[in-house]
Design an enzyme around this catalytic site. Structure first.
Site, PDB file in Angstrom:
ATOM      1  N   HIS A 255      10.522  10.815   2.716  1.00  0.00           N
ATOM      2  CA  HIS A 255       9.911  10.383   3.976  1.00  0.00           C
ATOM      3  C   HIS A 255      10.446   9.009   4.385  1.00  0.00           C
ATOM      4  O   HIS A 255      10.898   8.222   3.557  1.00  0.00           O
ATOM      5  CB  HIS A 255       8.387  10.343   3.853  1.00  0.00           C
ATOM      6  CG  HIS A 255       7.911   9.351   2.837  1.00  0.00           C
ATOM      7  ND1 HIS A 255       7.846   7.996   3.085  1.00  0.00           N
ATOM      8  CD2 HIS A 255       7.494   9.521   1.568  1.00  0.00           C
ATOM      9  CE1 HIS A 255       7.400   7.368   2.019  1.00  0.00           C
ATOM     10  NE2 HIS A 255       7.184   8.280   1.068  1.00  0.00           N
ATOM     11  N   GLY A 256      10.360   8.700   5.676  1.00  0.00           N
ATOM     12  CA  GLY A 256      10.775   7.401   6.178  1.00  0.00           C
ATOM     13  C   GLY A 256       9.838   6.295   5.715  1.00  0.00           C
ATOM     14  O   GLY A 256       8.746   6.551   5.185  1.00  0.00           O
TER      15      GLY A 256
ATOM     16  N   GLY B  58       0.854   6.811  -3.642  1.00  0.00           N
ATOM     17  CA  GLY B  58       0.412   8.007  -4.351  1.00  0.00           C
ATOM     18  C   GLY B  58      -0.035   9.078  -3.383  1.00  0.00           C
ATOM     19  O   GLY B  58       0.685   9.446  -2.457  1.00  0.00           O
TER      20      GLY B  58
ATOM     21  N   TRP C 191       2.739   1.005   4.261  1.00  0.00           N
ATOM     22  CA  TRP C 191       2.486   0.582   2.880  1.00  0.00           C
ATOM     23  C   TRP C 191       3.773   0.353   2.104  1.00  0.00           C
ATOM     24  O   TRP C 191       3.812  -0.502   1.228  1.00  0.00           O
ATOM     25  CB  TRP C 191       1.582   1.575   2.168  1.00  0.00           C
ATOM     26  CG  TRP C 191       0.130   1.425   2.560  1.00  0.00           C
ATOM     27  CD1 TRP C 191      -0.376   0.661   3.569  1.00  0.00           C
ATOM     28  CD2 TRP C 191      -0.977   2.035   1.933  1.00  0.00           C
ATOM     29  NE1 TRP C 191      -1.739   0.770   3.613  1.00  0.00           N
ATOM     30  CE2 TRP C 191      -2.139   1.613   2.609  1.00  0.00           C
ATOM     31  CE3 TRP C 191      -1.119   2.908   0.869  1.00  0.00           C
ATOM     32  CZ2 TRP C 191      -3.418   2.022   2.261  1.00  0.00           C
ATOM     33  CZ3 TRP C 191      -2.386   3.326   0.511  1.00  0.00           C
ATOM     34  CH2 TRP C 191      -3.525   2.879   1.200  1.00  0.00           C
ATOM     35  N   ASN C 192       4.856   1.097   2.388  1.00  0.00           N
ATOM     36  CA  ASN C 192       6.139   0.787   1.756  1.00  0.00           C
ATOM     37  C   ASN C 192       6.549  -0.640   2.119  1.00  0.00           C
ATOM     38  O   ASN C 192       6.967  -1.413   1.258  1.00  0.00           O
ATOM     39  CB  ASN C 192       7.258   1.720   2.227  1.00  0.00           C
ATOM     40  CG  ASN C 192       7.168   3.134   1.737  1.00  0.00           C
ATOM     41  OD1 ASN C 192       7.630   4.034   2.438  1.00  0.00           O
ATOM     42  ND2 ASN C 192       6.616   3.380   0.561  1.00  0.00           N
TER      43      ASN C 192
ATOM     44  N   GLU D 292       3.578  13.222  -3.646  1.00  0.00           N
ATOM     45  CA  GLU D 292       4.009  12.119  -4.490  1.00  0.00           C
ATOM     46  C   GLU D 292       3.181  12.050  -5.770  1.00  0.00           C
ATOM     47  O   GLU D 292       2.092  12.628  -5.843  1.00  0.00           O
ATOM     48  CB  GLU D 292       3.903  10.796  -3.719  1.00  0.00           C
ATOM     49  CG  GLU D 292       4.414   9.567  -4.464  1.00  0.00           C
ATOM     50  CD  GLU D 292       5.874   9.631  -4.905  1.00  0.00           C
ATOM     51  OE1 GLU D 292       6.241  10.543  -5.680  1.00  0.00           O
ATOM     52  OE2 GLU D 292       6.648   8.751  -4.489  1.00  0.00           O
TER      53      GLU D 292
ATOM     54  N   THR E  82       7.057   3.653   5.356  1.00  0.00           N
ATOM     55  CA  THR E  82       5.680   3.608   5.847  1.00  0.00           C
ATOM     56  C   THR E  82       5.200   2.159   5.896  1.00  0.00           C
ATOM     57  O   THR E  82       5.831   1.260   5.338  1.00  0.00           O
ATOM     58  CB  THR E  82       4.724   4.403   4.927  1.00  0.00           C
ATOM     59  OG1 THR E  82       4.636   3.723   3.671  1.00  0.00           O
ATOM     60  CG2 THR E  82       5.200   5.833   4.737  1.00  0.00           C
TER      61      THR E  82
END
Length: 186
Positions: A11-12, A24, A16-17, A86, A14
């Site tokens: 996934h691209g 999780g 939170w990234n 995840e 986020t």
């Protein structure tokens, strides 16, 4: 075991990234950069003949959002399977990595997943990924997550799939697995 041809997307990016939080099984939406990551993956896939391919995604919102951007114009349908989600990080979900105990081995970042109280652990992720892969009989595009992608690639290709691999990597690119060989498409 011999596996069909696979294209694997993470996934691209986020919210939170970008904040360096453990996600999780929780979700956070794609950032504008994450939407561009997914669009780039779509550009890569549009250059490939995907006739006859199935499309499978983690049911997590960030993966479904990525699938819509990257694969929406290409896929008749994108199916979801919980086994592609995840790694569960238990009590650490939503917490900043900097606030958590750090690993001391060769890969302290990866070690945090094993240390997470009430977390799933890598062995459990491998078990569910093997179960999913045992049912894949056609060439397939997978939209998943960083750790899940690593586990799938390691199962299909072996440990060599993770050599020189950045645990943060995978956003905006596509891994191609065919005939025991992995190629990173950017």
């Amino acid at each position: 075991m011999i596996y069909p041809e696979l294209y694997i997307l993470r996934h691209g990016q986020t919210v939170w990234n970008a904040e360096d939080r453990m996600q999780g099984w929780l979700n956070s939406p794609l950032t504008p950069k994450g939407q561009m990551d997914a669009a780039r993956q779509g550009e890569i896939l549009r250059c490939i003949d995907l006739e006859g391919f199935e499309f499978w995604s983690s049911p997590s919102g960030r993966a479904v959002q990525t699938a819509g951007i990257a694969c929406g114009p290409l896929a008749e349908a994108v199916h979801t399977d919980i086994r592609l989600r995840e790694i569960g990080v238990g009590d650490w979900a939503g917490r900043l990595r900097a606030d958590l105990p750090q690993g001391t081995g060769d890969d302290p970042y990866l070690e945090q997943y094993e240390m997470a109280p009430n977390g799933e652990g890598l062995a459990a992720v491998e078990t569910r990924c093997r179960a999913f892969l045992s049912e894949v009989v056609r060439p397939t595009v997978l939209i998943t997550h960083g750790i899940t992608s690593r586990v799938i690639r390691s199962i299909v290709i072996g440990p060599a799939a993770l050599e020189n691999s950045d645990i943060h990597g995978g956003q905006g690119c596509v891994y191609h697995l065919k005939g025991g060989v992995q190629k990173l498409l950017t």
